[in-house]
Write a protein that holds these residues in place. Sequence first.
Motif, PDB file in Angstrom:
ATOM      1  N   LYS A   6      65.576 -31.349 -41.877  1.00  0.00           N
ATOM      2  CA  LYS A   6      64.789 -30.476 -42.729  1.00  0.00           C
ATOM      3  C   LYS A   6      65.747 -29.704 -43.635  1.00  0.00           C
ATOM      4  N   LYS A   7      65.427 -29.649 -44.870  1.00  0.00           N
ATOM      5  CA  LYS A   7      66.293 -28.929 -45.800  1.00  0.00           C
ATOM      6  C   LYS A   7      66.238 -27.424 -45.524  1.00  0.00           C
ATOM      7  N   ILE A   8      67.398 -26.795 -45.581  1.00  0.00           N
ATOM      8  CA  ILE A   8      67.484 -25.344 -45.429  1.00  0.00           C
ATOM      9  C   ILE A   8      68.268 -24.776 -46.601  1.00  0.00           C
ATOM     10  N   SER A   9      68.136 -23.482 -46.816  1.00  0.00           N
ATOM     11  CA  SER A   9      68.808 -22.848 -47.951  1.00  0.00           C
ATOM     12  C   SER A   9      70.307 -22.688 -47.685  1.00  0.00           C
ATOM     13  N   GLY A  10      71.037 -22.486 -48.755  1.00  0.00           N
ATOM     14  CA  GLY A  10      72.462 -22.207 -48.610  1.00  0.00           C
ATOM     15  C   GLY A  10      72.696 -20.944 -47.803  1.00  0.00           C
ATOM     16  N   GLY A  11      71.791 -19.967 -47.933  1.00  0.00           N
ATOM     17  CA  GLY A  11      71.893 -18.736 -47.147  1.00  0.00           C
ATOM     18  C   GLY A  11      71.735 -18.990 -45.659  1.00  0.00           C
ATOM     19  N   GLN A  12      70.778 -19.854 -45.304  1.00  0.00           N
ATOM     20  CA  GLN A  12      70.601 -20.216 -43.894  1.00  0.00           C
ATOM     21  C   GLN A  12      71.822 -20.981 -43.378  1.00  0.00           C
ATOM     22  N   ALA A  13      72.352 -21.858 -44.198  1.00  0.00           N
ATOM     23  CA  ALA A  13      73.546 -22.616 -43.796  1.00  0.00           C
ATOM     24  C   ALA A  13      74.733 -21.680 -43.588  1.00  0.00           C
ATOM     25  N   ALA A  14      74.841 -20.650 -44.440  1.00  0.00           N
ATOM     26  CA  ALA A  14      75.940 -19.695 -44.289  1.00  0.00           C
ATOM     27  C   ALA A  14      75.842 -18.964 -42.956  1.00  0.00           C
ATOM     28  N   VAL A  15      74.655 -18.553 -42.576  1.00  0.00           N
ATOM     29  CA  VAL A  15      74.487 -17.836 -41.309  1.00  0.00           C
ATOM     30  C   VAL A  15      74.742 -18.761 -40.122  1.00  0.00           C
ATOM     31  N   ARG A  16      74.313 -20.006 -40.226  1.00  0.00           N
ATOM     32  CA  ARG A  16      74.618 -20.950 -39.140  1.00  0.00           C
ATOM     33  C   ARG A  16      76.122 -21.181 -39.025  1.00  0.00           C
ATOM     34  N   ALA A  17      76.811 -21.161 -40.158  1.00  0.00           N
ATOM     35  CA  ALA A  17      78.276 -21.285 -40.119  1.00  0.00           C
ATOM     36  C   ALA A  17      78.900 -20.068 -39.443  1.00  0.00           C
ATOM     37  N   LEU A  18      78.365 -18.866 -39.700  1.00  0.00           N
ATOM     38  CA  LEU A  18      78.845 -17.665 -39.012  1.00  0.00           C
ATOM     39  C   LEU A  18      78.618 -17.786 -37.506  1.00  0.00           C
ATOM     40  N   LYS A  19      77.486 -18.338 -37.136  1.00  0.00           N
ATOM     41  CA  LYS A  19      77.188 -18.532 -35.712  1.00  0.00           C
ATOM     42  C   LYS A  19      78.174 -19.520 -35.091  1.00  0.00           C
ATOM     43  N   ARG A  20      78.484 -20.593 -35.836  1.00  0.00           N
ATOM     44  CA  ARG A  20      79.470 -21.570 -35.352  1.00  0.00           C
ATOM     45  C   ARG A  20      80.810 -20.907 -35.059  1.00  0.00           C
ATOM     46  N   GLU A  21      81.165 -19.885 -35.856  1.00  0.00           N
ATOM     47  CA  GLU A  21      82.439 -19.190 -35.665  1.00  0.00           C
ATOM     48  C   GLU A  21      82.359 -18.102 -34.596  1.00  0.00           C
ATOM     49  N   LYS A  22      81.259 -18.096 -33.834  1.00  0.00           N
ATOM     50  CA  LYS A  22      81.073 -17.148 -32.712  1.00  0.00           C
ATOM     51  C   LYS A  22      81.002 -15.693 -33.187  1.00  0.00           C
ATOM     52  N   THR A  23      80.485 -15.489 -34.389  1.00  0.00           N
ATOM     53  CA  THR A  23      80.331 -14.138 -34.933  1.00  0.00           C
ATOM     54  C   THR A  23      79.266 -13.389 -34.150  1.00  0.00           C
ATOM     55  N   LYS A  24      79.593 -12.201 -33.696  1.00  0.00           N
ATOM     56  CA  LYS A  24      78.657 -11.383 -32.917  1.00  0.00           C
ATOM     57  C   LYS A  24      78.107 -10.209 -33.731  1.00  0.00           C
ATOM     58  N   HIS A  25      78.898  -9.702 -34.678  1.00  0.00           N
ATOM     59  CA  HIS A  25      78.480  -8.560 -35.491  1.00  0.00           C
ATOM     60  C   HIS A  25      78.820  -8.820 -36.955  1.00  0.00           C
ATOM     61  N   VAL A  26      77.941  -8.385 -37.825  1.00  0.00           N
ATOM     62  CA  VAL A  26      78.176  -8.444 -39.258  1.00  0.00           C
ATOM     63  C   VAL A  26      77.856  -7.067 -39.834  1.00  0.00           C
ATOM     64  N   PHE A  27      78.781  -6.514 -40.590  1.00  0.00           N
ATOM     65  CA  PHE A  27      78.564  -5.271 -41.302  1.00  0.00           C
ATOM     66  C   PHE A  27      78.163  -5.619 -42.729  1.00  0.00           C
ATOM     67  N   GLY A  28      77.274  -4.827 -43.318  1.00  0.00           N
ATOM     68  CA  GLY A  28      76.899  -5.178 -44.673  1.00  0.00           C
ATOM     69  C   GLY A  28      75.945  -4.202 -45.319  1.00  0.00           C
ATOM     70  N   LEU A  29      75.776  -4.387 -46.628  1.00  0.00           N
ATOM     71  CA  LEU A  29      74.810  -3.614 -47.396  1.00  0.00           C
ATOM     72  C   LEU A  29      73.986  -4.620 -48.188  1.00  0.00           C
ATOM     73  N   ILE A  30      72.672  -4.615 -47.965  1.00  0.00           N
ATOM     74  CA  ILE A  30      71.843  -5.661 -48.541  1.00  0.00           C
ATOM     75  C   ILE A  30      71.776  -5.540 -50.056  1.00  0.00           C
ATOM     76  N   GLY A  31      71.502  -6.683 -50.704  1.00  0.00           N
ATOM     77  CA  GLY A  31      71.364  -6.719 -52.153  1.00  0.00           C
ATOM     78  C   GLY A  31      70.603  -7.961 -52.555  1.00  0.00           C
ATOM     79  N   SER A  32      70.064  -7.960 -53.749  1.00  0.00           N
ATOM     80  CA  SER A  32      69.177  -9.049 -54.175  1.00  0.00           C
ATOM     81  C   SER A  32      69.907 -10.378 -54.315  1.00  0.00           C
ATOM     82  N   ALA A  33      71.215 -10.338 -54.511  1.00  0.00           N
ATOM     83  CA  ALA A  33      71.954 -11.586 -54.749  1.00  0.00           C
ATOM     84  C   ALA A  33      72.031 -12.467 -53.505  1.00  0.00           C
ATOM     85  N   THR A  34      71.905 -11.876 -52.340  1.00  0.00           N
ATOM     86  CA  THR A  34      72.127 -12.631 -51.088  1.00  0.00           C
ATOM     87  C   THR A  34      70.934 -12.544 -50.140  1.00  0.00           C
TER      88      THR A  34
END
Length: 567
Positions: A6-34
């Motif tokens: 099933k096709k997924i967005s580049g944004g979803q793929a990016a988060v799955r890549a973060l999960k692959r790297e065993k990322t437990k926490h992400v700091f951030g400030l939301i914005g319309s670009a992402t």
Amino acid sequence: MINSKKKISGGQAAVRALKREKTKHVFGLIGSATMEMFDALYHEKSIKFIGVRDERTGTHMADGYARASNKHGVIIAGQNGPGATNLVTGVAQAKAAFSPVVAIAGSYSTKDKMEDAFQGLDQQSLFAPITKKTWTVKNSKIVPKVIGDAFHLSMKPRRGPVCINLPRNILAEKNTYNINLNKPSFSSESNLKGNKERINKATKLLLKSKNPTIIVGAGIKYNSKYREVIKLAELLNVPIVTAAGHGDAIPFNHKLNAGQMGPRGNPVASRLVKEADIILAIGTRLGFNSTFYSYENINKKAKIIQIELEKKMIGKYFPVSIGIHADAATATVQLYKEIKKEKIKLDVKKWTDLYLKEREEFLNNRENENLGKNFPIQPKGLFKQLRKVLPKDSAITLDAGTLCLQATDALEYYDPPSLFTPLDFGLVGFSFACGLGVKVAKPKKTVVSLMGDGGFGMTISELSTAVEYGINTTTIVMNNQSWGAEKAYQKDFFGKRYLGADITSPSFDKVAELYGAKGFKVKKVSEINEAVRAAIKSNKPAVIDVDVDPKALYSFRRDSFQHRIKK
């Protein structure tokens, strides 16, 4: 393996890549670009998102998290343009600290021309000088690969920050992806061995020494491999000094630990380096804060053995007799084994006994020093009380500025890594946010952040983040109503012509209460211990506003102004 038919967005793929790297926490400030990426994070329960109030301070949190956890710290600036530019100071700070921060920034669409795009900016050129590498992704199919490459490179010696610019249309575009969640792209450990011939030469040189000294830096600290160094030091009966900003590399209570060296260290450690005939530098560049790159702070006649994981740093600032390109702890163990085989006892008793006597006298004098009355509070008086009241497993974060520089060697560290400073970047406004990141990485540790009133004023909005996410650190604001370092220079070198040095602030304890944190006010030395204990026990983010004598000014970089004529 996620084989996404099933096709997924580049944004979803990016988060799955973060999960692959065993990322437990992400700091951030939301914005319309992402937005696609943040929506994917909403659904990814294995990654906790911590929303910050400013991208700069969020990057300091990721930096503190990375240093404390010995893993990556991830920060997302959701908006291109201003969101990305706000990252710059934090990323530059991470570079100076060799901290593996992965910065992800939204970017304008690849279909737009930069000069015409909304919030358009050449982010590739902006971040390239302050990262190990910066990517701007032009093809959504390679998003997971680029994230993997970034995670790998940031951990590769010498560690440091990386940046990934993800254009809006790339994150929105849909594709199929194969992402192996069981195969992260990096390894946090290096076991590179030292060349045997060089280890043997170093052994022979050390065994001829009369006044040897070991210098230890971040290469030992962040891996918590201090036991290997202590074992070698005990075998040789040799004192250890630590590089500036890394006074926690060796637990304070070991008798062979002299503390931090150099202009910002203590006189005992500094003398050892100035008089040593052989210096064994383990996991340290012998960098600016430790030496000012001057033979005034290190014996010009000393033969230096330097163990470094980044080859180009060997002998970069001072010529070495023997350079060993290796993991610091691994080569230390190699040296220990070779020296033990030789069964030769060094003739260093006189040298080390003198050091032990000096250390004991220094610590006794420090504790017994007359620090004046209960009010106004002198910096040394504050530090003395903190030595008494802080739990031994505390992690301490510091800002730049003269008060924090004085605190660096005045406090005690027992559980490496437990000291986090701006290091050679000299950044004001770092400590509080860094402490939040350290606490997220090490939730069971007591985390105490020291700042001046100016630096805390820069970053006070992150109290909202601390309260919202229950990040319970204690921040001690050393309030001298001034930009202390600059006021000291104006006092000593510019005829007391003060301009912009004096500042006014609201009562930080009351401001903390308005944010939903705990606030404490301290005006007398006798009030410090009770306030610190109450803050730590409050189980809330806490701010202690401490009135420090505004006349207690000290010019640290006197050498920078020696050409000035005092009027």
